[in-house]
Design a protein around this motif. Structure first.
Motif, PDB file in Angstrom:
ATOM      1  N   SER A 300       0.828  -1.209   0.000  1.00 62.99           N
ATOM      2  CA  SER A 300       0.000   0.000   0.000  1.00 62.99           C
ATOM      3  C   SER A 300       0.859   1.254   0.000  1.00 62.99           C
ATOM      4  O   SER A 300       0.501   2.260  -0.621  1.00 62.99           O
ATOM      5  CB  SER A 300      -0.925   0.006   1.226  1.00 62.99           C
ATOM      6  OG  SER A 300      -1.834  -1.075   1.178  1.00 62.99           O
ATOM      7  N   ASP A 301       2.000   1.202   0.682  1.00 55.81           N
ATOM      8  CA  ASP A 301       2.913   2.345   0.733  1.00 55.81           C
ATOM      9  C   ASP A 301       3.430   2.688  -0.659  1.00 55.81           C
ATOM     10  O   ASP A 301       3.437   3.859  -1.070  1.00 55.81           O
ATOM     11  CB  ASP A 301       4.068   2.023   1.676  1.00 55.81           C
ATOM     12  CG  ASP A 301       5.036   3.188   1.848  1.00 55.81           C
ATOM     13  OD1 ASP A 301       4.571   4.343   1.891  1.00 55.81           O
ATOM     14  OD2 ASP A 301       6.243   2.945   1.948  1.00 55.81           O
ATOM     15  N   VAL A 302       3.866   1.669  -1.415  1.00 55.64           N
ATOM     16  CA  VAL A 302       4.334   1.903  -2.778  1.00 55.64           C
ATOM     17  C   VAL A 302       3.214   2.459  -3.640  1.00 55.64           C
ATOM     18  O   VAL A 302       3.388   3.442  -4.372  1.00 55.64           O
ATOM     19  CB  VAL A 302       4.890   0.595  -3.395  1.00 55.64           C
ATOM     20  CG1 VAL A 302       5.251   0.809  -4.865  1.00 55.64           C
ATOM     21  CG2 VAL A 302       6.111   0.117  -2.618  1.00 55.64           C
ATOM     22  N   ALA A 303       2.032   1.851  -3.538  1.00 54.10           N
ATOM     23  CA  ALA A 303       0.894   2.301  -4.348  1.00 54.10           C
ATOM     24  C   ALA A 303       0.507   3.742  -4.025  1.00 54.10           C
ATOM     25  O   ALA A 303       0.246   4.541  -4.925  1.00 54.10           O
ATOM     26  CB  ALA A 303      -0.301   1.370  -4.129  1.00 54.10           C
ATOM     27  N   ASN A 304       0.495   4.080  -2.746  1.00 56.34           N
ATOM     28  CA  ASN A 304       0.107   5.440  -2.359  1.00 56.34           C
ATOM     29  C   ASN A 304       1.128   6.478  -2.806  1.00 56.34           C
ATOM     30  O   ASN A 304       0.763   7.605  -3.146  1.00 56.34           O
ATOM     31  CB  ASN A 304      -0.111   5.518  -0.846  1.00 56.34           C
ATOM     32  CG  ASN A 304      -1.453   4.958  -0.426  1.00 56.34           C
ATOM     33  OD1 ASN A 304      -2.462   5.178  -1.090  1.00 56.34           O
ATOM     34  ND2 ASN A 304      -1.466   4.204   0.657  1.00 56.34           N
ATOM     35  N   ALA A 305       2.407   6.114  -2.816  1.00 51.60           N
ATOM     36  CA  ALA A 305       3.417   7.039  -3.331  1.00 51.60           C
ATOM     37  C   ALA A 305       3.147   7.349  -4.799  1.00 51.60           C
ATOM     38  O   ALA A 305       3.261   8.501  -5.243  1.00 51.60           O
ATOM     39  CB  ALA A 305       4.815   6.447  -3.158  1.00 51.60           C
ATOM     40  N   ILE A 306       2.765   6.333  -5.563  1.00 53.15           N
ATOM     41  CA  ILE A 306       2.453   6.523  -6.984  1.00 53.15           C
ATOM     42  C   ILE A 306       1.205   7.379  -7.138  1.00 53.15           C
ATOM     43  O   ILE A 306       1.164   8.307  -7.955  1.00 53.15           O
ATOM     44  CB  ILE A 306       2.269   5.154  -7.667  1.00 53.15           C
ATOM     45  CG1 ILE A 306       3.584   4.376  -7.635  1.00 53.15           C
ATOM     46  CG2 ILE A 306       1.774   5.320  -9.100  1.00 53.15           C
ATOM     47  CD1 ILE A 306       3.439   2.909  -7.977  1.00 53.15           C
ATOM     48  N   LEU A 307       0.187   7.092  -6.343  1.00 51.40           N
ATOM     49  CA  LEU A 307      -1.057   7.864  -6.422  1.00 51.40           C
ATOM     50  C   LEU A 307      -0.845   9.313  -6.004  1.00 51.40           C
ATOM     51  O   LEU A 307      -1.515  10.213  -6.494  1.00 51.40           O
ATOM     52  CB  LEU A 307      -2.129   7.210  -5.535  1.00 51.40           C
ATOM     53  CG  LEU A 307      -2.599   5.814  -5.983  1.00 51.40           C
ATOM     54  CD1 LEU A 307      -3.493   5.184  -4.923  1.00 51.40           C
ATOM     55  CD2 LEU A 307      -3.332   5.898  -7.325  1.00 51.40           C
ATOM     56  N   ASP A 308       0.116   9.540  -5.088  1.00 58.46           N
ATOM     57  CA  ASP A 308       0.442  10.908  -4.668  1.00 58.46           C
ATOM     58  C   ASP A 308       1.143  11.697  -5.772  1.00 58.46           C
ATOM     59  O   ASP A 308       1.153  12.928  -5.749  1.00 58.46           O
ATOM     60  CB  ASP A 308       1.349  10.890  -3.432  1.00 58.46           C
ATOM     61  CG  ASP A 308       0.605  10.517  -2.155  1.00 58.46           C
ATOM     62  OD1 ASP A 308      -0.633  10.558  -2.168  1.00 58.46           O
ATOM     63  OD2 ASP A 308       1.270  10.189  -1.157  1.00 58.46           O
ATOM     64  N   GLY A 309       1.794  10.984  -6.728  1.00 54.27           N
ATOM     65  CA  GLY A 309       2.477  11.673  -7.817  1.00 54.27           C
ATOM     66  C   GLY A 309       3.962  11.446  -7.881  1.00 54.27           C
ATOM     67  O   GLY A 309       4.672  12.177  -8.589  1.00 54.27           O
ATOM     68  N   ALA A 310       4.483  10.428  -7.174  1.00 53.09           N
ATOM     69  CA  ALA A 310       5.918  10.142  -7.215  1.00 53.09           C
ATOM     70  C   ALA A 310       6.334   9.726  -8.626  1.00 53.09           C
ATOM     71  O   ALA A 310       5.618   9.001  -9.313  1.00 53.09           O
ATOM     72  CB  ALA A 310       6.274   9.050  -6.218  1.00 53.09           C
ATOM     73  N   ASP A 311       7.511  10.170  -9.051  1.00 50.64           N
ATOM     74  CA  ASP A 311       8.066   9.763 -10.345  1.00 50.64           C
ATOM     75  C   ASP A 311       8.879   8.481 -10.220  1.00 50.64           C
ATOM     76  O   ASP A 311       8.976   7.713 -11.178  1.00 50.64           O
ATOM     77  CB  ASP A 311       8.962  10.872 -10.907  1.00 50.64           C
ATOM     78  CG  ASP A 311       8.186  12.140 -11.183  1.00 50.64           C
ATOM     79  OD1 ASP A 311       7.578  12.244 -12.250  1.00 50.64           O
ATOM     80  OD2 ASP A 311       8.169  13.028 -10.307  1.00 50.64           O
ATOM     81  N   CYS A 312       9.486   8.268  -9.042  1.00 49.77           N
ATOM     82  CA  CYS A 312      10.358   7.110  -8.825  1.00 49.77           C
ATOM     83  C   CYS A 312      10.157   6.590  -7.405  1.00 49.77           C
ATOM     84  O   CYS A 312       9.852   7.357  -6.495  1.00 49.77           O
ATOM     85  CB  CYS A 312      11.832   7.470  -8.980  1.00 49.77           C
ATOM     86  SG  CYS A 312      12.240   8.492 -10.395  1.00 49.77           S
ATOM     87  N   CYS A 313      10.368   5.284  -7.234  1.00 49.87           N
ATOM     88  CA  CYS A 313      10.438   4.673  -5.908  1.00 49.87           C
ATOM     89  C   CYS A 313      11.797   4.010  -5.780  1.00 49.87           C
ATOM     90  O   CYS A 313      12.299   3.416  -6.742  1.00 49.87           O
ATOM     91  CB  CYS A 313       9.323   3.650  -5.715  1.00 49.87           C
ATOM     92  SG  CYS A 313       7.665   4.368  -5.666  1.00 49.87           S
ATOM     93  N   MET A 314      12.385   4.091  -4.602  1.00 51.19           N
ATOM     94  CA  MET A 314      13.746   3.601  -4.419  1.00 51.19           C
ATOM     95  C   MET A 314      13.810   2.439  -3.440  1.00 51.19           C
ATOM     96  O   MET A 314      13.153   2.458  -2.393  1.00 51.19           O
ATOM     97  CB  MET A 314      14.660   4.734  -3.926  1.00 51.19           C
ATOM     98  CG  MET A 314      16.137   4.383  -3.974  1.00 51.19           C
ATOM     99  SD  MET A 314      17.185   5.791  -3.552  1.00 51.19           S
ATOM    100  CE  MET A 314      17.393   5.524  -1.788  1.00 51.19           C
TER     101      MET A 314
END
Length: 486
Positions: A300-314
């Motif tokens: 859920s943390d990864v998904a929410n970062a994407i939904l918030d507008g993140a360009d990259c996840c590390m």
């Protein structure tokens, strides 16, 4: 199928290189699994090991035919404990420990620090957080050579763990001599991105950019937001940087952990407003250090970062020292793909905005996206020598898969930081007809394009003589597709 493909995730994956994945074979497998950028963490290892890691990354990139990027992470003024006399050291509630001068403790309750001015700058009442906030203390008394602290949150300490001092104004520079030395090495080695730790003001970012410019480096500067002072100067820092990292590990200690989720959203919003790429980092799939599956909360943390507008996840320790580096990347990619399917169906036309700094480029990118979506184009192609047009387009969030095509290897690697932009190497950019023929051949060989498919082509500044920007709609020629298949 070789990367990139039109079906892969739009959100980019950054993976930290470490003992778990630093062989050539593992690096190639990580690229094939979805890694877009590799991170070299200068807090660990020597210059020789960093150079060897870079050599292997470039070799893996060549072997996989994918222009993977490299991020050099400067460790910055990270304050750490010295060597403990008793290691590990259990800390009970109410127990008193003392920071003392020098490098050698004389008692199990004495602590030393890598920051020589610590005793001068600590004051009675200051909070001291150790081991990523697991152990908390408050300063109860102080002399010139000793600061006595009482444990307010118990735990276990080990040598060389980090020290955070939330609210304490430190005089230490954001770039130590070894950071300057590492930045110069990165500039000379052709590193693509350099991140600056513990940024406190926009001037910290400008200092690093000036240093890189003096060595004629094109590396993009990423400001890591992990101090309360950075949150207070956020807009200016975002404006000065080329990109931003939400470094939640230290940020979650420097500010109250309850504030971190809202701080993340605020940072992402600021980057979206100023059209800067933003990376969300730290503990995204932390349980995958030792488990082949993440927790539901981590997914859920990864998904929410994407939904918030993140360009990259590390990914950090998950790939550097974890037991399942490949599985961690593959899991993150699956979460991204599923989340993006829902995200793209909810994008509204009012997401478009003309950037005041690049008004023509952003207006053309917006028009190209709207055109590609309205004619149901199979692909949007952006031809660019520097990657600038692709950068602007990525923040507009296209529903149509986007190719960033260039004959400049550095530009191709930089585009790995831009959401939705898939870097494709071409031989030249000056002849639009030949350029489209190359893209047609590339797409048809990989069976991603078919005869009759529509493609929208955007040329960036300077690609065509006296043309500021140009948008064209092409139809894939079935005969050329047959030639490519054969």
């Amino acid at each position: 199928m070789p990367r990139p493909t039109l079906q892969e995730a739009s959100t980019k994956i950054i993976a930290t290189v470490g003992p778990a994945c630093d062989s050539l074979e593992k690096l190639v497998e990580l690229i094939e699994s979805g890694v877009d950028v590799f991170r070299i963490n200068t807090a660990h290892g020597s210059r020789e090991s960093h150079a060897e890691t870079l050599r292997k990354i470039r070799q893996a990139s060549e072997q996989s035919s994918f222009p993977v990027g490299v991020l050099l992470d400067l460790s910055g003024p990270k304050i750490r404990l010295g060597t403990l006399l008793q290691d590990p050291l259990p800390c009970e509630m109410g127990m008193e420990l003392s920071f003392v001068s020098g490098d050698e403790p004389n008692d199990a309750t004495e602590l030393t620090s890598s920051y020589k001015r610590l005793l001068q700058e600590l004051q009675v009442g200051d909070n001291v957080m150790l081991a990523d906030g697991i152990v908390s203390m408050v300063v109860v008394s102080k002399t010139d050579d000793r600061a006595v602290c009482r444990v307010t949150s118990p735990g276990v300490l080990r040598s060389r763990q980090g020290i955070n001092l939330p609210g304490v104004k430190l005089s230490v520079s954001s770039m130590r001599p070894e950071d300057v030395d590492n930045a110069i090495w990165g500039a000379q080695a052709g590193i693509d991105f350099i991140s600056l730790s513990f940024v406190r003001s926009a001037s910290d970012v400008r200092s690093l950019k000036d240093l890189l410019t003096s060595y004629e480096s094109m590396a993009l500067v990423i400001a890591k937001i992990e101090k309360r002072e950075a949150m207070e100067d956020l807009d200016a820092i975002v404006e000065a940087a080329d990109g931003v990292m939400v470094a939640r590990g230290d940020l979650g200690v420097e500010i109250d952990v309850s504030e971190t989720p809202v701080a993340q959203k605020r940072i992402i919003d600021a980057c979206t407003e100023k059209m800067k790429p933003v990376i969300v980092a730290t503990q995204m799939l932390d349980s995958m250090h030792h488990c082949p599956r993440p927790t539901r909360a981590e997914a859920s943390d990864v998904a929410n970062a994407i939904l918030d507008g993140a360009d990259c996840c590390m990914l950090s320790g998950e790939t550097a020292i974890g037991d399942f580096p490949i599985e961690a990347v593959q899991t993150m990619r699956r979460i991204m793909l599923h989340t993006e399917r829902n995200l793209l169906t909810e994008l509204s036309p009012d997401r478009f905005k003309v950037n005041s700094k690049y008004p023509i480029t952003s207006a053309v990118a917006q028009s190209a996206i709207m055109l590609a979506e309205s004619v149901s184009a199979k692909v949007l192609v952006i031809a660019t020598r520097s990657g600038g047009t692709a950068w602007v387009e990525s923040k507009q969030r296209s529903l149509v898969p986007t190719l960033g095509v260039s004959d400049n290897e550095e530009a191709l690697r930089r585009m790995n930081l831009f959401w939705g932009v898939k870097p494709v190497r071409v031989s030249q950019l000056d002849d639009a007809t030949q350029l489209f023929d190359e893209i047609t051949a590339w797409g048809c060989r990989s069976q991603m394009l078919n005869g009759g498919d529509l493609a929208v082509l955007v040329t960036g500044n300077g690609v065509m003589d006296r043309a500021h920007n140009l948008v064209m709609v092409h139809t894939v020629d079935p005969d050329k597709c047959k030639i490519a298949w054969n």
